[in-house]
Design a protein around this motif. Structure first.
Motif, PDB file in Angstrom:
ATOM      1  N   ASP A  51       0.797  -1.223   0.000  1.00  0.00           N
ATOM      2  CA  ASP A  51       0.000   0.000   0.000  1.00  0.00           C
ATOM      3  C   ASP A  51       0.836   1.282   0.000  1.00  0.00           C
ATOM      4  O   ASP A  51       0.424   2.304  -0.522  1.00  0.00           O
ATOM      5  CB  ASP A  51      -0.944   0.037   1.204  1.00  0.00           C
ATOM      6  N   HIS A  52       2.025   1.231   0.612  1.00  0.00           N
ATOM      7  CA  HIS A  52       2.816   2.448   0.765  1.00  0.00           C
ATOM      8  C   HIS A  52       4.158   2.393   0.045  1.00  0.00           C
ATOM      9  O   HIS A  52       4.862   3.396  -0.016  1.00  0.00           O
ATOM     10  CB  HIS A  52       3.065   2.742   2.250  1.00  0.00           C
ATOM     11  N   GLY A  53       4.534   1.220  -0.453  1.00  0.00           N
ATOM     12  CA  GLY A  53       5.803   1.094  -1.152  1.00  0.00           C
ATOM     13  C   GLY A  53       7.002   1.189  -0.225  1.00  0.00           C
ATOM     14  O   GLY A  53       8.104   1.504  -0.656  1.00  0.00           O
ATOM     15  N   GLU A  54       6.809   0.955   1.051  1.00  0.00           N
ATOM     16  CA  GLU A  54       7.892   1.036   2.025  1.00  0.00           C
ATOM     17  C   GLU A  54       7.958  -0.255   2.815  1.00  0.00           C
ATOM     18  O   GLU A  54       6.979  -0.952   2.979  1.00  0.00           O
ATOM     19  CB  GLU A  54       7.652   2.190   2.999  1.00  0.00           C
ATOM     20  N   SER A  55       9.123  -0.535   3.349  1.00  0.00           N
ATOM     21  CA  SER A  55       9.287  -1.698   4.212  1.00  0.00           C
ATOM     22  C   SER A  55       9.479  -1.226   5.640  1.00  0.00           C
ATOM     23  O   SER A  55      10.291  -0.359   5.910  1.00  0.00           O
ATOM     24  CB  SER A  55      10.499  -2.518   3.771  1.00  0.00           C
ATOM     25  N   ALA A  56       8.708  -1.804   6.544  1.00  0.00           N
ATOM     26  CA  ALA A  56       8.833  -1.448   7.956  1.00  0.00           C
ATOM     27  C   ALA A  56       9.757  -2.409   8.679  1.00  0.00           C
ATOM     28  O   ALA A  56       9.942  -2.324   9.868  1.00  0.00           O
ATOM     29  CB  ALA A  56       7.466  -1.452   8.623  1.00  0.00           C
ATOM     30  N   GLY A  57      10.335  -3.335   7.951  1.00  0.00           N
ATOM     31  CA  GLY A  57      11.193  -4.330   8.574  1.00  0.00           C
ATOM     32  C   GLY A  57      12.522  -3.741   9.013  1.00  0.00           C
ATOM     33  O   GLY A  57      12.904  -2.636   8.635  1.00  0.00           O
ATOM     34  N   LEU A  58      13.228  -4.483   9.825  1.00  0.00           N
ATOM     35  CA  LEU A  58      14.561  -4.105  10.260  1.00  0.00           C
ATOM     36  C   LEU A  58      15.546  -5.014   9.535  1.00  0.00           C
ATOM     37  O   LEU A  58      15.665  -6.183   9.855  1.00  0.00           O
ATOM     38  CB  LEU A  58      14.699  -4.272  11.775  1.00  0.00           C
ATOM     39  N   PRO A  59      16.262  -4.470   8.554  1.00  0.00           N
ATOM     40  CA  PRO A  59      17.170  -5.327   7.791  1.00  0.00           C
ATOM     41  C   PRO A  59      18.372  -5.762   8.625  1.00  0.00           C
ATOM     42  O   PRO A  59      18.824  -5.038   9.509  1.00  0.00           O
ATOM     43  CB  PRO A  59      17.593  -4.443   6.617  1.00  0.00           C
ATOM     44  N   THR A  98      24.644 -17.889  18.893  1.00  0.00           N
ATOM     45  CA  THR A  98      25.180 -16.561  18.619  1.00  0.00           C
ATOM     46  C   THR A  98      25.155 -15.737  19.895  1.00  0.00           C
ATOM     47  O   THR A  98      24.159 -15.748  20.611  1.00  0.00           O
ATOM     48  CB  THR A  98      24.324 -15.858  17.542  1.00  0.00           C
ATOM     49  N   ARG A  99      26.230 -14.999  20.157  1.00  0.00           N
ATOM     50  CA  ARG A  99      26.242 -14.113  21.316  1.00  0.00           C
ATOM     51  C   ARG A  99      25.168 -13.050  21.119  1.00  0.00           C
ATOM     52  O   ARG A  99      24.944 -12.538  20.019  1.00  0.00           O
ATOM     53  CB  ARG A  99      27.609 -13.440  21.461  1.00  0.00           C
ATOM     54  N   ASP A 100      24.498 -12.685  22.207  1.00  0.00           N
ATOM     55  CA  ASP A 100      23.367 -11.759  22.122  1.00  0.00           C
ATOM     56  C   ASP A 100      23.775 -10.366  21.658  1.00  0.00           C
ATOM     57  O   ASP A 100      23.032  -9.712  20.940  1.00  0.00           O
ATOM     58  CB  ASP A 100      22.661 -11.690  23.475  1.00  0.00           C
ATOM     59  N   ASP A 101      24.966  -9.890  22.047  1.00  0.00           N
ATOM     60  CA  ASP A 101      25.393  -8.574  21.598  1.00  0.00           C
ATOM     61  C   ASP A 101      25.625  -8.560  20.090  1.00  0.00           C
ATOM     62  O   ASP A 101      25.390  -7.564  19.419  1.00  0.00           O
ATOM     63  CB  ASP A 101      26.631  -8.101  22.358  1.00  0.00           C
ATOM     64  N   VAL A 102      26.035  -9.697  19.528  1.00  0.00           N
ATOM     65  CA  VAL A 102      26.224  -9.802  18.080  1.00  0.00           C
ATOM     66  C   VAL A 102      24.872  -9.705  17.369  1.00  0.00           C
ATOM     67  O   VAL A 102      24.758  -9.069  16.320  1.00  0.00           O
ATOM     68  CB  VAL A 102      26.958 -11.116  17.722  1.00  0.00           C
ATOM     69  N   VAL A 103      23.844 -10.313  17.949  1.00  0.00           N
ATOM     70  CA  VAL A 103      22.498 -10.242  17.365  1.00  0.00           C
ATOM     71  C   VAL A 103      22.060  -8.779  17.268  1.00  0.00           C
ATOM     72  O   VAL A 103      21.600  -8.323  16.221  1.00  0.00           O
ATOM     73  CB  VAL A 103      21.486 -11.050  18.203  1.00  0.00           C
ATOM     74  N   MET A 104      22.229  -8.029  18.344  1.00  0.00           N
ATOM     75  CA  MET A 104      21.811  -6.617  18.358  1.00  0.00           C
ATOM     76  C   MET A 104      22.587  -5.797  17.327  1.00  0.00           C
ATOM     77  O   MET A 104      22.033  -4.928  16.676  1.00  0.00           O
ATOM     78  CB  MET A 104      22.003  -6.016  19.754  1.00  0.00           C
ATOM     79  N   GLN A 105      23.865  -6.085  17.161  1.00  0.00           N
ATOM     80  CA  GLN A 105      24.698  -5.324  16.225  1.00  0.00           C
ATOM     81  C   GLN A 105      24.362  -5.628  14.771  1.00  0.00           C
ATOM     82  O   GLN A 105      24.665  -4.822  13.897  1.00  0.00           O
ATOM     83  CB  GLN A 105      26.179  -5.598  16.495  1.00  0.00           C
ATOM     84  N   ARG A 106      23.741  -6.760  14.495  1.00  0.00           N
ATOM     85  CA  ARG A 106      23.391  -7.136  13.124  1.00  0.00           C
ATOM     86  C   ARG A 106      22.179  -6.383  12.605  1.00  0.00           C
ATOM     87  O   ARG A 106      21.930  -6.342  11.407  1.00  0.00           O
ATOM     88  CB  ARG A 106      23.092  -8.635  13.043  1.00  0.00           C
ATOM     89  N   ILE A 107      21.389  -5.791  13.493  1.00  0.00           N
ATOM     90  CA  ILE A 107      20.143  -5.132  13.092  1.00  0.00           C
ATOM     91  C   ILE A 107      20.416  -3.677  12.771  1.00  0.00           C
ATOM     92  O   ILE A 107      21.084  -2.975  13.521  1.00  0.00           O
ATOM     93  CB  ILE A 107      19.101  -5.233  14.221  1.00  0.00           C
ATOM     94  N   SER A 108      19.894  -3.224  11.632  1.00  0.00           N
ATOM     95  CA  SER A 108      20.001  -1.800  11.294  1.00  0.00           C
ATOM     96  C   SER A 108      18.599  -1.212  11.240  1.00  0.00           C
ATOM     97  O   SER A 108      17.625  -1.919  10.991  1.00  0.00           O
ATOM     98  CB  SER A 108      20.724  -1.621   9.955  1.00  0.00           C
ATOM     99  N   ALA A 109      18.507   0.074  11.504  1.00  0.00           N
ATOM    100  CA  ALA A 109      17.198   0.734  11.516  1.00  0.00           C
ATOM    101  C   ALA A 109      17.366   2.204  11.159  1.00  0.00           C
ATOM    102  O   ALA A 109      18.444   2.785  11.328  1.00  0.00           O
ATOM    103  CB  ALA A 109      16.551   0.602  12.888  1.00  0.00           C
ATOM    104  N   GLU A 110      16.283   2.783  10.670  1.00  0.00           N
ATOM    105  CA  GLU A 110      16.266   4.214  10.364  1.00  0.00           C
ATOM    106  C   GLU A 110      16.419   5.002  11.662  1.00  0.00           C
ATOM    107  O   GLU A 110      15.930   4.588  12.709  1.00  0.00           O
ATOM    108  CB  GLU A 110      14.932   4.581   9.692  1.00  0.00           C
ATOM    109  N   PRO A 111      17.068   6.173  11.625  1.00  0.00           N
ATOM    110  CA  PRO A 111      17.234   6.997  12.831  1.00  0.00           C
ATOM    111  C   PRO A 111      15.919   7.332  13.524  1.00  0.00           C
ATOM    112  O   PRO A 111      15.855   7.345  14.756  1.00  0.00           O
ATOM    113  CB  PRO A 111      17.932   8.259  12.312  1.00  0.00           C
ATOM    114  N   ALA A 112      14.857   7.578  12.760  1.00  0.00           N
ATOM    115  CA  ALA A 112      13.560   7.913  13.374  1.00  0.00           C
ATOM    116  C   ALA A 112      13.047   6.739  14.207  1.00  0.00           C
ATOM    117  O   ALA A 112      12.507   6.926  15.303  1.00  0.00           O
ATOM    118  CB  ALA A 112      12.542   8.281  12.301  1.00  0.00           C
TER     119      ALA A 112
END
Length: 150
Positions: A51-59, A98-112
């Motif tokens: 509907d919006h042409g955007e992805s709300a996922g966290l790559p 996988t170490r948990d801190d590595v999991v968190m570092q793998r996720i990227s997100a928009e600043p907002a």
């Protein structure tokens, strides 16, 4: 006085019947013309994309699988500077842990998005990260869902 009350009760009843039938007809008409729900295919792909042409996922920065993790935000203590995450991780037996801190570092997100998360963070907060498929009736098969209280 009783006659007036009966007359008013009949009027209220007729109004309810009239508005109920009228609403049902309009509801069905809208359903036929434009539909009330998106198709199952659109729901599976994600309404944000269709509907919006955007992805709300966290790559994920490196692609691949994420696994399933539950993080709990803990307040500061003598051994930690500021808040820190504790985690419970579930992975298939054949997958190395996988170490948990590595999991968190793998996720990227928009600043907002990051700013919205920071504004809602508090000790005791629970965050669930998973790439396991969710059922289509939850409408979150490919979306990232934030649920807050308060």
């Amino acid at each position: 006085m009783a006659a007036q009350l009966i007359s008013q009760a009949k009027a209220v009843g007729m109004t309810l019947v009239w508005s109920g039938i009228g609403s049902a007809i309009l509801f069905k008409l809208v359903d036929i013309v434009i539909g009330l729900r998106p198709s199952e295919e659109k729901e599976r792909e994600g309404l944000d994309i269709t509907d919006h042409g955007e992805s709300a996922g966290l790559p994920l920065k490196d692609g691949g699988k994420l696994g399933s993790h539950v993080f709990v935000l803990n307040g500061a203590n003598a051994a930690a500077q500021g808040m820190h995450w504790s985690a419970i991780t579930h992975q298939q037996a054949a997958t190395p842990l996988t170490r948990d801190d590595v999991v968190m570092q793998r996720i990227s997100a928009e600043p907002a998005f990051v700013n919205e998360m920071k504004a809602r963070m508090h000790p005791g907060m629970t965050m669930v990260l998973t790439d396991a498929p969710l059922s289509p009736d939850k409408r979150s098969s490919k979306d990232f869902v934030i649920v807050t209280t308060g």
